[in-house]
Design an enzyme around this catalytic site. Sequence first.
Site, PDB file in Angstrom:
ATOM      1  CB  SER A 147      -9.844  19.466  -4.138  1.00  0.00           C
ATOM      2  OG  SER A 147      -9.787  20.823  -4.426  1.00  0.00           O
ATOM      3  CD  GLU A 181     -13.876  17.543  -4.191  1.00  0.00           C
ATOM      4  OE1 GLU A 181     -13.050  18.324  -3.702  1.00  0.00           O
ATOM      5  OE2 GLU A 181     -14.406  17.724  -5.290  1.00  0.00           O
ATOM      6  NE  ARG A 199     -16.031  20.410  -3.909  1.00  0.00           N
ATOM      7  CZ  ARG A 199     -16.222  21.728  -3.696  1.00  0.00           C
ATOM      8  NH1 ARG A 199     -17.374  22.184  -3.264  1.00  0.00           N
ATOM      9  NH2 ARG A 199     -15.252  22.579  -3.958  1.00  0.00           N
TER      10      ARG A 199
HETATM   11  N1  EPU Z   1      -3.205  26.730   0.735  1.00  0.00           N
HETATM   12  C1  EPU Z   1      -1.945  26.537   1.244  1.00  0.00           C
HETATM   13  N2  EPU Z   1      -1.110  25.687   0.579  1.00  0.00           N
HETATM   14  C2  EPU Z   1      -1.478  25.042  -0.553  1.00  0.00           C
HETATM   15  C3  EPU Z   1      -2.776  25.221  -1.065  1.00  0.00           C
HETATM   16  C4  EPU Z   1      -3.637  26.092  -0.410  1.00  0.00           C
HETATM   17  O1  EPU Z   1      -1.572  27.104   2.253  1.00  0.00           O
HETATM   18  O2  EPU Z   1      -0.664  24.294  -1.105  1.00  0.00           O
HETATM   19  C5  EPU Z   1      -4.099  27.692   1.400  1.00  0.00           C
HETATM   20  C6  EPU Z   1      -4.316  28.917   0.517  1.00  0.00           C
HETATM   21  O3  EPU Z   1      -3.334  29.872   0.721  1.00  0.00           O
HETATM   22  C7  EPU Z   1      -5.678  29.398   0.938  1.00  0.00           C
HETATM   23  C8  EPU Z   1      -6.375  28.147   1.434  1.00  0.00           C
HETATM   24  O4  EPU Z   1      -5.379  27.143   1.594  1.00  0.00           O
HETATM   25  O5  EPU Z   1      -5.584  30.299   1.995  1.00  0.00           O
HETATM   26  C9  EPU Z   1      -7.452  27.686   0.485  1.00  0.00           C
HETATM   27  O6  EPU Z   1      -6.890  27.384  -0.780  1.00  0.00           O
HETATM   28  P1  EPU Z   1      -7.699  27.615  -2.129  1.00  0.00           P
HETATM   29  O7  EPU Z   1      -8.229  28.998  -2.151  1.00  0.00           O
HETATM   30  O8  EPU Z   1      -6.857  27.235  -3.280  1.00  0.00           O
HETATM   31  O9  EPU Z   1      -8.957  26.669  -2.036  1.00  0.00           O
HETATM   32  P2  EPU Z   1      -9.138  25.191  -1.463  1.00  0.00           P
HETATM   33  O10 EPU Z   1      -9.881  25.319  -0.181  1.00  0.00           O
HETATM   34  O11 EPU Z   1      -7.860  24.437  -1.442  1.00  0.00           O
HETATM   35  C10 EPU Z   1     -11.485  24.822  -2.562  1.00  0.00           C
HETATM   36  C11 EPU Z   1     -12.144  23.763  -3.395  1.00  0.00           C
HETATM   37  C12 EPU Z   1     -11.710  23.903  -4.847  1.00  0.00           C
HETATM   38  C13 EPU Z   1     -12.041  25.296  -5.338  1.00  0.00           C
HETATM   39  C14 EPU Z   1     -11.325  26.299  -4.435  1.00  0.00           C
HETATM   40  C15 EPU Z   1     -11.661  27.724  -4.797  1.00  0.00           C
HETATM   41  C16 EPU Z   1     -12.503  21.883  -1.917  1.00  0.00           C
HETATM   42  C17 EPU Z   1     -12.105  20.510  -1.546  1.00  0.00           C
HETATM   43  N3  EPU Z   1     -11.794  22.456  -2.894  1.00  0.00           N
HETATM   44  O12 EPU Z   1     -10.078  24.537  -2.563  1.00  0.00           O
HETATM   45  O13 EPU Z   1     -12.457  23.007  -5.613  1.00  0.00           O
HETATM   46  O14 EPU Z   1     -11.647  25.485  -6.682  1.00  0.00           O
HETATM   47  O15 EPU Z   1     -11.739  26.102  -3.066  1.00  0.00           O
HETATM   48  O16 EPU Z   1     -12.942  28.018  -4.427  1.00  0.00           O
HETATM   49  O17 EPU Z   1     -13.470  22.417  -1.367  1.00  0.00           O
HETATM   50  C18 EPU Z   1     -12.354  20.780  -6.387  1.00  0.00           C
HETATM   51  O18 EPU Z   1     -13.275  20.564  -5.603  1.00  0.00           O
HETATM   52  O19 EPU Z   1     -11.830  19.894  -7.110  1.00  0.00           O
HETATM   53  C19 EPU Z   1     -11.807  22.115  -6.435  1.00  0.00           C
HETATM   54  C20 EPU Z   1     -10.774  22.421  -7.190  1.00  0.00           C
END
Ligand code: EPU
Length: 343
Positions: free
Chosen positions: A244, A339, A165
Amino acid sequence: MIEIQKNISLKPYNTFAVDVQADFFVEVKDEQDIFYLISTDVFASQPHLILGWWANILFTKNYNGLVIKVSLLGKKVVKQDGNTVYIKAGAWENRHELMMRALKQWYVWGENLVLIPGQVGAAPVGNIGAYGKEAKDIIYEVEGVDLTTKEKKVRTNSDCKFGYRDSIFKQELKNKVIITAVTFVFEKQSTGYVPDIQYNDIQDSIWEQWIDPTEITAQEIANIIISIRENKLPDWTKIGTAGSFFKNPVLTQKQYEKLLVKYPELKWNIVANGIKLSAGQLIELVGYKGKSQWAVGTYVNHALIIVNNGGASGAEIRAFAQAIQKKVLELFWVTLEPEVIVI
Ligand code: EPU
């Protein structure tokens, strides 16, 4: 010809839908407009903010300066080399539509990045990413006008110093370049196509839909990701949000091991510089998933997404985010870094 307007509401120009004003506001539609703008007294005398990044910004107060909306449009194939195709798109082109348009012609590698809100010009700034892919994987070069030298410059992928990012445009060149166009590199889907489908959510969907992973098409992956995103994330056209709010924190092995003893349930990923945790999970564990205060809250389906339920001010959103940071720090000794660009 450009028109520099005064006291303009920025509510339509940030996906958080925060109602603040800019002292000056201008829209540039081509390079000529940009060169003219940078010769004006208003540009010389005012601080400026380039609004390509409107889907990832939080305004906490009125902007005392000049906001520049970069409305350059147009997309075309600029080079084709065997199966590889180079598509140049203007900074204000919609990224999702571009990826879908490419997929229609079987040009792949943008399929994991569908439905991320925002414009082409912001893709290199924050090196946007999702589901195992980042903008840097498909960016060939970035064109822009350097505001210091007042010259047009093309930067190659490696010139952009991409990180998680992050890029040169968020660091030493912050607010110093107006990105006018980005050239993406795609490949025609062939029999050797190896998609990026490792992500748990994608694997689950493939399993549920009885798709043969060895025969999956890029179009099918895009459809899966669209449906995952629609289920998990709010529609920013209805609910104010910038996706995010925080980056996922990266810990050293030592920090992680210390934490693991107390919290074995933490989800993690090995990355180049350490162990990446899920900010969403940490926020959920401190009791902030779906929690609201004033008109601000975290989304019910995803704790990492801060939402404006209507009428929240930027300062309220920032205070809510700070309360989350404090809780996470107290419980996990982890600092969450935004972010979103907070101004
Ligand atoms: N999780 C929880 N509780 C929650 C949300 C998530 O336990 O309320 C857990 C999920 O179960 C999962 C893990 O956290 O095991 C990761 O969650 P998720 O797959 O939704 O991805 P993320 O790491 O929260 C990142 C990016 C997103 C992108 C997703 C999918 C960042 C800061 N965010 O989110 O990007 O869409 O992966 O690849 O890296 C953005 O940057 O605005 C964005 C939406």
